[in-house]
Write a protein that holds these residues in place. Sequence first.
Motif, short mmCIF file in Angstrom:
data_model
loop_
_atom_site.label_atom_id
_atom_site.label_comp_id
_atom_site.label_asym_id
_atom_site.label_seq_id
_atom_site.Cartn_x
_atom_site.Cartn_y
_atom_site.Cartn_z
N TRP A 20 34.12 23.32 22.71
CA TRP A 20 34.55 23.20 24.10
C TRP A 20 33.60 22.36 24.94
O TRP A 20 33.93 21.95 26.05
CB TRP A 20 34.69 24.58 24.74
N VAL A 21 32.40 22.08 24.44
CA VAL A 21 31.37 21.39 25.22
C VAL A 21 31.75 19.92 25.40
O VAL A 21 32.07 19.23 24.43
CB VAL A 21 29.99 21.50 24.53
N ASP A 26 34.66 17.27 20.99
CA ASP A 26 35.72 16.50 20.31
C ASP A 26 35.20 15.85 19.03
O ASP A 26 35.84 15.98 17.99
CB ASP A 26 36.33 15.47 21.26
N PRO A 27 34.05 15.17 19.07
CA PRO A 27 33.54 14.62 17.82
C PRO A 27 33.20 15.70 16.78
O PRO A 27 33.36 15.47 15.59
CB PRO A 27 32.28 13.86 18.25
N LEU A 28 32.75 16.87 17.23
CA LEU A 28 32.48 17.95 16.27
C LEU A 28 33.74 18.35 15.51
O LEU A 28 33.69 18.59 14.30
CB LEU A 28 31.94 19.19 16.99
N THR A 29 34.85 18.41 16.21
CA THR A 29 36.09 18.80 15.54
C THR A 29 36.57 17.71 14.59
O THR A 29 37.15 18.00 13.55
CB THR A 29 37.19 19.17 16.56
N LEU A 30 36.30 16.46 14.93
CA LEU A 30 36.61 15.35 14.04
C LEU A 30 35.75 15.43 12.78
O LEU A 30 36.25 15.30 11.66
CB LEU A 30 36.39 14.02 14.76
N VAL A 31 34.46 15.68 12.96
CA VAL A 31 33.54 15.79 11.83
C VAL A 31 33.94 16.96 10.93
O VAL A 31 33.83 16.88 9.70
CB VAL A 31 32.08 15.91 12.32
N ALA A 32 34.41 18.04 11.52
CA ALA A 32 34.87 19.18 10.71
C ALA A 32 35.99 18.76 9.77
O ALA A 32 36.04 19.21 8.62
CB ALA A 32 35.34 20.32 11.62
N GLY A 33 36.86 17.89 10.23
CA GLY A 33 37.90 17.37 9.35
C GLY A 33 37.34 16.46 8.29
O GLY A 33 37.72 16.54 7.12
N GLY A 63 35.43 29.94 20.56
CA GLY A 63 34.66 29.20 21.55
C GLY A 63 35.47 28.80 22.77
O GLY A 63 35.06 28.98 23.92
N LYS A 64 36.66 28.28 22.54
CA LYS A 64 37.50 27.82 23.64
C LYS A 64 38.05 28.99 24.46
O LYS A 64 38.11 28.93 25.69
CB LYS A 64 38.61 26.91 23.12
#
Length: 141
Positions: free
Chosen positions: A100-101, A106-113, A129-130
Amino acid sequence: MSDIAAYGSLFLVALAAATIFPAQSELLLAGLHSSGNYHDGLLILAATTGNVAGSTVNWALGRYLMHFQDRRWFPVSRRLVERATGWYQRFGVWSLLLAWVPFIGDPLTLVAGILRVDLRLFLLLVTLGKLGRYVALIVAL
């Protein structure tokens, strides 16, 4: 604004806010909450669901479309991916609680993929978190 339109708008703005599109779901949530016309639980549900859906789009981009990262249309710069990868390597899967930060989420969620984090674990951590962020916002108002 009708209830369906309000909750639907909040869902869509929250979804967009979790992707590359500039949107401020917190402002809309605060406005709807302050009006006193909407149920806080439903506002939190709409915002959380939309924001998690947007993060899931990022996960899918990382999981399935990273081979396009050097194209101009790709939504996240290489620099942001490297920065998020550093956060992820430092804190591991728990970094997804920070999805959520602003600027790093957003980049963290991309990296998770990219790193092929199991979708179920991804959804659990990102949702926690959200959800926490939106609950804290409502409580603070």
